[in-house]
Design an enzyme around this catalytic site. Structure first.
Site, mmCIF file in Angstrom:
data_model
loop_
_atom_site.group_PDB
_atom_site.id
_atom_site.type_symbol
_atom_site.label_atom_id
_atom_site.label_comp_id
_atom_site.label_asym_id
_atom_site.label_seq_id
_atom_site.Cartn_x
_atom_site.Cartn_y
_atom_site.Cartn_z
ATOM 1 C CG ASN A 1 -2.056 0.995 1.070
ATOM 2 O OD1 ASN A 1 -2.599 1.167 -0.020
ATOM 3 N ND2 ASN A 1 -2.416 1.681 2.142
ATOM 4 C CB SER B 1 -6.739 1.934 15.627
ATOM 5 O OG SER B 1 -7.912 2.633 15.287
ATOM 6 C CB ALA B 2 -9.395 5.649 18.547
ATOM 7 C CE1 TYR C 1 -6.502 -1.373 10.664
ATOM 8 C CE2 TYR C 1 -8.307 -0.138 11.667
ATOM 9 C CZ TYR C 1 -6.964 -0.258 11.370
ATOM 10 O OH TYR C 1 -6.086 0.708 11.787
ATOM 11 C CE LYS D 1 -4.001 -1.579 13.310
ATOM 12 N NZ LYS D 1 -2.580 -1.692 13.001
ATOM 13 C CE1 TYR E 1 -0.032 5.553 16.192
ATOM 14 C CE2 TYR E 1 -0.769 4.882 14.015
ATOM 15 C CZ TYR E 1 0.217 4.942 14.974
ATOM 16 O OH TYR E 1 1.450 4.402 14.701
ATOM 17 C CG PHE E 2 -8.137 9.447 18.896
ATOM 18 C CD1 PHE E 2 -7.211 8.878 19.779
ATOM 19 C CD2 PHE E 2 -9.478 9.343 19.208
ATOM 20 C CE1 PHE E 2 -7.617 8.233 20.958
ATOM 21 C CE2 PHE E 2 -9.899 8.713 20.384
ATOM 22 C CZ PHE E 2 -8.965 8.162 21.255
ATOM 23 N NE ARG F 1 -15.500 9.393 13.784
ATOM 24 C CZ ARG F 1 -16.826 9.443 13.930
ATOM 25 N NH1 ARG F 1 -17.374 10.383 14.694
ATOM 26 N NH2 ARG F 1 -17.610 8.569 13.335
ATOM 27 N N GLY G 1 -22.552 1.958 11.075
ATOM 28 C CA GLY G 1 -21.400 1.705 11.959
ATOM 29 C C GLY G 1 -20.783 2.964 12.537
ATOM 30 C CG ASP G 2 -19.659 6.588 10.422
ATOM 31 O OD1 ASP G 2 -18.706 5.786 10.506
ATOM 32 O OD2 ASP G 2 -19.773 7.426 9.503
HETATM 33 P P1 NAD Z 1 -0.276 2.681 5.189
HETATM 34 O O1 NAD Z 1 -1.063 1.644 4.474
HETATM 35 O O2 NAD Z 1 0.051 3.934 4.490
HETATM 36 O O3 NAD Z 1 1.071 2.040 5.778
HETATM 37 C C1 NAD Z 1 1.185 0.685 6.113
HETATM 38 C C2 NAD Z 1 2.414 0.146 5.404
HETATM 39 O O4 NAD Z 1 2.590 -1.233 5.706
HETATM 40 C C3 NAD Z 1 2.314 0.255 3.873
HETATM 41 O O5 NAD Z 1 3.461 0.898 3.390
HETATM 42 C C4 NAD Z 1 2.241 -1.202 3.409
HETATM 43 O O6 NAD Z 1 2.828 -1.378 2.153
HETATM 44 C C5 NAD Z 1 2.987 -1.918 4.524
HETATM 45 N N1 NAD Z 1 2.637 -3.328 4.739
HETATM 46 C C6 NAD Z 1 1.415 -3.875 4.923
HETATM 47 N N2 NAD Z 1 1.522 -5.194 5.140
HETATM 48 C C7 NAD Z 1 2.854 -5.493 5.106
HETATM 49 C C8 NAD Z 1 3.606 -6.690 5.267
HETATM 50 N N3 NAD Z 1 3.014 -7.858 5.515
HETATM 51 N N4 NAD Z 1 4.946 -6.616 5.168
HETATM 52 C C9 NAD Z 1 5.566 -5.445 4.907
HETATM 53 N N5 NAD Z 1 4.909 -4.280 4.754
HETATM 54 C C10 NAD Z 1 3.570 -4.305 4.847
HETATM 55 O O7 NAD Z 1 -1.078 3.003 6.545
HETATM 56 P P2 NAD Z 1 -0.823 4.134 7.616
HETATM 57 O O8 NAD Z 1 -1.980 5.056 7.574
HETATM 58 O O9 NAD Z 1 0.542 4.687 7.497
HETATM 59 O O10 NAD Z 1 -0.967 3.271 8.932
HETATM 60 C C11 NAD Z 1 0.159 2.711 9.593
HETATM 61 C C12 NAD Z 1 -0.338 1.842 10.725
HETATM 62 O O11 NAD Z 1 -1.154 2.615 11.599
HETATM 63 C C13 NAD Z 1 -1.221 0.671 10.263
HETATM 64 O O12 NAD Z 1 -0.947 -0.440 11.074
HETATM 65 C C14 NAD Z 1 -2.626 1.185 10.525
HETATM 66 O O13 NAD Z 1 -3.534 0.143 10.752
HETATM 67 C C15 NAD Z 1 -2.420 2.009 11.784
HETATM 68 N N6 NAD Z 1 -3.440 3.041 11.957
HETATM 69 C C16 NAD Z 1 -3.684 3.923 10.948
HETATM 70 C C17 NAD Z 1 -4.674 4.890 11.095
HETATM 71 C C18 NAD Z 1 -4.954 5.858 9.967
HETATM 72 O O14 NAD Z 1 -5.992 6.494 9.988
HETATM 73 N N7 NAD Z 1 -4.085 6.029 8.984
HETATM 74 C C19 NAD Z 1 -5.398 4.967 12.275
HETATM 75 C C20 NAD Z 1 -5.117 4.064 13.307
HETATM 76 C C21 NAD Z 1 -4.125 3.105 13.126
HETATM 77 C C1 UD1 Z 2 -12.182 5.449 10.249
HETATM 78 C C2 UD1 Z 2 -12.312 3.998 10.614
HETATM 79 C C3 UD1 Z 2 -11.483 3.723 11.845
HETATM 80 C C4 UD1 Z 2 -10.034 4.121 11.586
HETATM 81 C C5 UD1 Z 2 -10.016 5.596 11.196
HETATM 82 C C6 UD1 Z 2 -8.633 6.022 10.852
HETATM 83 C C7 UD1 Z 2 -14.520 3.411 9.757
HETATM 84 C C8 UD1 Z 2 -15.924 3.025 10.097
HETATM 85 N N1 UD1 Z 2 -13.706 3.689 10.802
HETATM 86 O O1 UD1 Z 2 -12.658 6.230 11.320
HETATM 87 O O2 UD1 Z 2 -11.529 2.354 12.168
HETATM 88 O O3 UD1 Z 2 -9.261 3.934 12.755
HETATM 89 O O4 UD1 Z 2 -10.838 5.777 10.046
HETATM 90 O O5 UD1 Z 2 -8.606 7.355 10.509
HETATM 91 O O6 UD1 Z 2 -14.149 3.451 8.596
HETATM 92 N N2 UD1 Z 2 -17.468 11.185 6.594
HETATM 93 C C9 UD1 Z 2 -18.312 11.823 5.727
HETATM 94 N N3 UD1 Z 2 -18.133 11.639 4.387
HETATM 95 C C10 UD1 Z 2 -17.126 10.860 3.873
HETATM 96 C C11 UD1 Z 2 -16.255 10.214 4.776
HETATM 97 C C12 UD1 Z 2 -16.461 10.393 6.133
HETATM 98 O O7 UD1 Z 2 -19.233 12.529 6.147
HETATM 99 O O8 UD1 Z 2 -17.027 10.720 2.637
HETATM 100 C C13 UD1 Z 2 -17.625 11.407 8.050
HETATM 101 C C14 UD1 Z 2 -17.868 10.149 8.870
HETATM 102 O O9 UD1 Z 2 -19.253 9.876 8.969
HETATM 103 C C15 UD1 Z 2 -17.248 10.547 10.217
HETATM 104 C C16 UD1 Z 2 -16.089 11.481 9.822
HETATM 105 O O10 UD1 Z 2 -16.395 11.933 8.513
HETATM 106 O O11 UD1 Z 2 -18.157 11.281 10.992
HETATM 107 C C17 UD1 Z 2 -14.732 10.802 9.801
HETATM 108 O O12 UD1 Z 2 -14.785 9.627 8.984
HETATM 109 P P1 UD1 Z 2 -13.461 8.828 8.560
HETATM 110 O O13 UD1 Z 2 -12.442 9.772 8.051
HETATM 111 O O14 UD1 Z 2 -13.885 7.709 7.673
HETATM 112 O O15 UD1 Z 2 -12.906 8.269 9.941
HETATM 113 P P2 UD1 Z 2 -13.657 7.399 11.076
HETATM 114 O O16 UD1 Z 2 -14.920 6.846 10.595
HETATM 115 O O17 UD1 Z 2 -13.652 8.207 12.319
#
Ligand code: NAD
Ligand code: UD1
Length: 339
Positions: A35, A124-125, A149, A153, A177-178, A231, A294-295
């Protein structure tokens, strides 16, 4: 410290890599680019002004991981690698459990074999579940996750906690993380989702540059000030700085600690839209649609534990998050693949 970043080419990993370099650490990346892409690493190198060692490998590949650990003496690991799309995890649960759990198990076994016992994990939150009260505190028991997912976590937290109990030399920091958004202030690295984004900020960014026509606001009848979902959006650079602090913290102790990384402030969907429009001088057309299944109405962090244990607080504003997101989007209209 020499620090292995699994998934270090991704959104949060790449920003953390920059902050670690700037704090004088030596990060090493392992990523299979499922990714992300190597271009993100090249951009990190451009920002920090020196090469960053990186390996293309799957963290589930024990042989490759043993080789990487043999070639480097790591002080600590930050484990970002994982699949993260909520909807996709509902459609492909086995793939999510297989990737996220196997990578963690292999990583821990390899760490144990090489005597590396400090790990910071990207949780993750979502692990809290849909709690009836805000803010979310680390001592709240989870009320269950709503998708595979989230369960990965939850399970990984338990795996790491168990390892800590079994071997008292381990030091584990579970960072919850939020909602990370924004991009590096250089505009060189940022979030580059494949296809149509599911999350709010990447969607707004694509509407802003005309790639998508309009935003759907999922419901305006929530019990929040303007009726739209609230959020805790956190700038990815603040989040990245939190990891630097967490690595320092992990090296001075043993045991397992859960720590929220959020700002402690909730913003609504319309707050984000209005701020994005105001700071960037662009129009974000939107329509109100029905709620997304689910939201929940609102969630935000109690970030006091991070302040107390890590000496960390978020510093960037919602304006910064909107400005930096738009800069990355404009400079990279096709993401890294246009480079
Ligand atoms: P991302 O997808 O940009 O980064 C994840 C990376 O892991 C990617 O570069 C992907 O190629 C690599 N990867 C996946 N599976 C792998 C494997 N088996 N071996 C080697 N590399 C692998 O995502 P991100 O937003 O940078 O998130 C990083 C971490 O934080 C993730 O674990 C995600 O679940 C967690 N997280 C993200 C968010 C968010 O909103 N972005 C929120 C809460 C938690
Ligand atoms: C989502 C994930 C959560 C993950 C987080 C990471 C879901 C159900 N939850 O959270 O597990 O940890 O991302 O950042 O996917 N919204 C709109 N229009 C859109 C997209 C979103 O109105 O096109 C609203 C949603 O209803 C919500 C807010 O924006 O109120 C944030 O949504 P989003 O960015 O998807 O994050 P979460 O749902 O909080």
């Amino acid at each position: 410290m020499k620090i292995l970043l699994t998934g270090g080419a991704g959104f949060i990993g790449s920003h953390t890599c920059v902050e670690l370099c700037e704090a004088g650490h030596e990060p090493v990346i392992v990523d299979n680019y499922i990714n992300s892409c190597e271009e993100a690493v090249r951009r990190v190198e451009q920002i920090v002004g020196h090469p960053v060692p990186h390996y293309e490998a799957d963290v589930r590949d024990a042989e490759a991981m043993h080789r990487i650990f043999s070639e480097n003496e790591f002080d600590c690991v930050v484990h970002f690698a994982g699949l993260k799309a909520v909807g996709e995890s509902v459609a492909q649960p086995l793939r999510y459990y297989r990737n996220n759990l196997d990578s963690t198990l292999t990583l821990c076994e390899v760490m144990q074999a090489h005597g590396v016992k400090r790990i910071v994990f990207s949780s993750s939150a979502t692990v809290y579940g849909n709690q009836p009260v805000v803010p979310y505190r680390e001592d709240m028991p989870s009320i269950g996750c709503t998708n595979p997912y989230g369960w990965t976590k939850f399970m990984i937290e338990k795996i790491l906690e168990g390892q800590c109990n079994a071997d008292p030399e381990w030091s584990v920091v579970l960072l919850r993380y939020f909602n990370p958004i924004g991009a590096h202030s250089s505009g060189l690295i940022g979030e580059d989702p494949a296809g149509i984004p599911n999350n709010l900020m990447p969607y707004i960014a694509k509407v802003a540059v005309g790639e998508l026509e309009k935003l759907s606001v999922f419901g305006n009848d929530y019990p929040t000030p303007d009726g739209t979902g609230v959020r805790d959006y956190i700038h990815v650079t603040d989040l990245a700085r939190g990891h630097v602090k967490a690595c320092d913290f992990a090296s001075g102790r043993t045991g397992c600690e859960i720590i929220n990384l959020g700002t402690g402030h909730g913003y609504s969907v319309l707050d984000l839209v209005n701020t994005f429009q105001a700071v960037n001088g662009v129009k974000i057309p939107y329509v109100i649609t029905s709620r997304r299944p689910g939201d929940i109405a609102e969630n935000y962090a109690d970030p006091s534990k991070a302040k107390e244990l890590l000496g960390w607080t978020a510093e960037k504003t919602l304006e910064d998050m909107c400005r930096d997101t738009y800069r990355f989007q404009r400079q990279n209209p096709k993401g890294y693949h246009g480079a």
